[in-house]
Design a protein around this motif. Structure first.
Motif, PDB file in Angstrom:
ATOM      1  N   GLU A 266      39.751  42.754  35.545  1.00 35.92           N
ATOM      2  CA  GLU A 266      41.141  42.656  35.106  1.00 35.92           C
ATOM      3  C   GLU A 266      41.419  43.630  33.954  1.00 35.92           C
ATOM      4  O   GLU A 266      40.649  43.724  33.001  1.00 35.92           O
ATOM      5  CB  GLU A 266      41.452  41.231  34.647  1.00 35.92           C
ATOM      6  CG  GLU A 266      41.428  40.214  35.770  1.00 35.92           C
ATOM      7  CD  GLU A 266      40.030  39.693  36.090  1.00 35.92           C
ATOM      8  OE1 GLU A 266      39.910  38.785  36.915  1.00 35.92           O
ATOM      9  OE2 GLU A 266      39.046  40.201  35.498  1.00 35.92           O
TER      10      GLU A 266
ATOM     11  N   LEU B 118      40.343  47.491  40.311  1.00 34.62           N
ATOM     12  CA  LEU B 118      40.695  46.862  41.581  1.00 34.62           C
ATOM     13  C   LEU B 118      41.747  47.697  42.309  1.00 34.62           C
ATOM     14  O   LEU B 118      41.663  47.908  43.521  1.00 34.62           O
ATOM     15  CB  LEU B 118      41.213  45.441  41.343  1.00 34.62           C
ATOM     16  CG  LEU B 118      41.567  44.619  42.585  1.00 34.62           C
ATOM     17  CD1 LEU B 118      40.387  44.521  43.535  1.00 34.62           C
ATOM     18  CD2 LEU B 118      42.032  43.220  42.176  1.00 34.62           C
TER      19      LEU B 118
ATOM     20  N   LEU C  65      36.342  41.676  44.385  1.00 30.63           N
ATOM     21  CA  LEU C  65      37.047  40.396  44.298  1.00 30.63           C
ATOM     22  C   LEU C  65      36.118  39.256  43.920  1.00 30.63           C
ATOM     23  O   LEU C  65      36.541  38.286  43.268  1.00 30.63           O
ATOM     24  CB  LEU C  65      37.737  40.089  45.630  1.00 30.63           C
ATOM     25  CG  LEU C  65      38.948  40.971  45.954  1.00 30.63           C
ATOM     26  CD1 LEU C  65      39.429  40.720  47.380  1.00 30.63           C
ATOM     27  CD2 LEU C  65      40.076  40.741  44.953  1.00 30.63           C
TER      28      LEU C  65
ATOM     29  N   THR D 289      36.249  39.053  40.300  1.00 25.61           N
ATOM     30  CA  THR D 289      37.610  39.051  39.759  1.00 25.61           C
ATOM     31  C   THR D 289      38.093  37.620  39.574  1.00 25.61           C
ATOM     32  O   THR D 289      38.063  36.826  40.512  1.00 25.61           O
ATOM     33  CB  THR D 289      38.566  39.805  40.700  1.00 25.61           C
ATOM     34  OG1 THR D 289      38.108  41.146  40.866  1.00 25.61           O
ATOM     35  CG2 THR D 289      39.973  39.826  40.134  1.00 25.61           C
TER      36      THR D 289
ATOM     37  N   ALA E  94      43.135  37.703  40.843  1.00 29.83           N
ATOM     38  CA  ALA E  94      43.405  38.698  41.887  1.00 29.83           C
ATOM     39  C   ALA E  94      44.805  39.281  41.774  1.00 29.83           C
ATOM     40  O   ALA E  94      45.129  40.253  42.463  1.00 29.83           O
ATOM     41  CB  ALA E  94      43.222  38.068  43.266  1.00 29.83           C
TER      42      ALA E  94
ATOM     43  N   ASP F  97      45.806  40.332  38.773  1.00 24.49           N
ATOM     44  CA  ASP F  97      45.591  41.272  37.670  1.00 24.49           C
ATOM     45  C   ASP F  97      46.868  41.425  36.833  1.00 24.49           C
ATOM     46  O   ASP F  97      47.407  42.511  36.666  1.00 24.49           O
ATOM     47  CB  ASP F  97      45.153  42.636  38.216  1.00 24.49           C
ATOM     48  CG  ASP F  97      44.395  43.456  37.180  1.00 24.49           C
ATOM     49  OD1 ASP F  97      44.275  42.993  36.028  1.00 24.49           O
ATOM     50  OD2 ASP F  97      43.925  44.553  37.519  1.00 24.49           O
TER      51      ASP F  97
ATOM     52  N   LEU G 214      42.649  39.975  49.739  1.00 25.39           N
ATOM     53  CA  LEU G 214      43.331  39.789  48.457  1.00 25.39           C
ATOM     54  C   LEU G 214      43.969  38.407  48.372  1.00 25.39           C
ATOM     55  O   LEU G 214      43.825  37.702  47.362  1.00 25.39           O
ATOM     56  CB  LEU G 214      44.386  40.872  48.268  1.00 25.39           C
ATOM     57  CG  LEU G 214      43.891  42.262  47.866  1.00 25.39           C
ATOM     58  CD1 LEU G 214      44.989  43.292  48.064  1.00 25.39           C
ATOM     59  CD2 LEU G 214      43.420  42.263  46.416  1.00 25.39           C
TER      60      LEU G 214
ATOM     61  N   ALA H  90      41.564  35.670  47.960  1.00 24.62           N
ATOM     62  CA  ALA H  90      41.009  35.637  46.603  1.00 24.62           C
ATOM     63  C   ALA H  90      42.011  35.141  45.575  1.00 24.62           C
ATOM     64  O   ALA H  90      41.674  35.033  44.388  1.00 24.62           O
ATOM     65  CB  ALA H  90      40.509  37.025  46.213  1.00 24.62           C
TER      66      ALA H  90
ATOM     67  N   ALA I 175      45.539  36.342  45.431  1.00 23.26           N
ATOM     68  CA  ALA I 175      46.732  37.174  45.234  1.00 23.26           C
ATOM     69  C   ALA I 175      47.958  36.453  45.786  1.00 23.26           C
ATOM     70  O   ALA I 175      47.905  35.862  46.859  1.00 23.26           O
ATOM     71  CB  ALA I 175      46.553  38.523  45.911  1.00 23.26           C
TER      72      ALA I 175
END
Length: 310
Positions: free
Chosen positions: A38, A43, A59, A62, A65, A67, A92, A95, A97
């Motif tokens: 982040e 990413l 990921l 992370t 996701a 960020d 994404l 994870a 997003a």
């Protein structure tokens, strides 16, 4: 050795550039040493490339996701801009997003995917709860992005003032799609009368600036034949002639990324021809430079040959 000696893995650069490696060992060393994904834009930089395995590795390290601290905005939006495959977008969202995220201009990921010609991505986002009703202006950009000429012509005929109604963000799709090499869409948009000098993409460049940067003489000539000019400026304060000089010397790689079928994609480095770009520019009014020192040897030789003929 450096990490063992106390080197800081969060130096603002190392993780970002580690994703560029052909092998992943340096990336793993940094991540295992506590490098934070982040805020590093690493990413996003990973999403500049079509490498699903490497994305999943990033990921896995992370925590956010989305960020949310990145100046580049949502990684999901970035993935759409870079025309990453559906598998990347799925990874994404899995994870964490947010499929309902928006661009900095307030365009939803769902609409942005449609406007980028990524129908499979848009459908996945719709099934993830991100659907919305499209305006006439949005629908026009969508049909342009998938190069649906009959529908684009129909909408334009019904709305002859379309280009005055499009927002700045919507107009930027011409250079954005040039940057991402969605050339069927670019050609259709230009043929339909899209304002050709509008700027966008990573460095606020016009479609012509981007075509020359990519070393694409065919696209360069097409844009010039439809009213583009070598005098168009970009976000770094120079014009197309300056782009020709920088690109021909530095030879930045240009990736052509296209869907083959059924969600399968092909990624290849475009064959670049800056002499061809120079020829097209000169034939459409760009003055011959007095010196060739700002260009590659091949482009400088072309200019020398042209001066000898004049």
């Amino acid at each position: 050795m450096l990490l063992d000696a106390g080197a800081n893995p969060n130096d603002g650069e190392s993780l970002y550039h580690a994703v560029e490696g052909v092998e992943r060992e340096c990336l793993l060393l940094l991540l295992d040493a506590g490098a934070r994904v982040e805020g590093s834009n690493a990413l996003h930089h990973q999403l500049d490339m079509e490498n699903l395995e490497r994305l999943r590795l990033m990921l896995a390290h992370t925590k956010d996701a989305n960020d949310t601290g990145s100046a580049l905005g949502s990684p999901l939006i970035w993935a759409i801009r870079r025309r990453r495959s559906l598998s990347h977008v799925e990874a994404l969202v899995k994870a964490g997003a947010d499929p309902r995220t928006k661009t900095k201009d307030g365009i939803s990921a769902y609409v942005f995917a449609l406007q980028s010609g990524l129908r499979d991505v848009a459908e996945f986002l719709r099934k993830s709860g991100a659907s919305e009703t499209l305006s006439v202006e949005d629908r026009y950009i969508v049909v342009c992005a998938i190069a649906d000429k009959p529908e684009a012509e129909r909408l334009l005929a019904e709305n002859p003032d379309m280009f005055t109604r499009l927002s700045e963000a919507q107009l930027r799709q011409l250079p954005n799609l040039t940057e991402s090499r969605n050339l069927p869409a670019v050609r259709l948009m230009v043929e339909l009368g899209w304002p050709i000098a509008v700027t966008g993409g990573d460095w606020q460049a016009s479609a012509l600036n981007l075509a020359v940067y990519q070393g694409d003489p065919e696209l360069t000539r097409f844009l010039l034949e439809h009213g583009a000019s070598w005098t168009e400026r970009h976000g770094f304060g120079d014009n197309v002639n300056g782009v020709l000089g920088w690109a021909s010397r530095n030879e930045p790689p240009t990736y052509a990324y296209s869907e083959i079928s059924g969600g399968q994609y092909r990624l290849a480095i475009l064959q670049r021809d800056w002499v061809g770009c120079a020829r097209a520019l000169v034939e459409h009014g760009m003055p011959l430079p007095e010196s060739g020192q700002d260009y590659s040897e091949a482009v400088a030789a072309f200019f020398t040959e042209q001066r000898s003929k004049s």
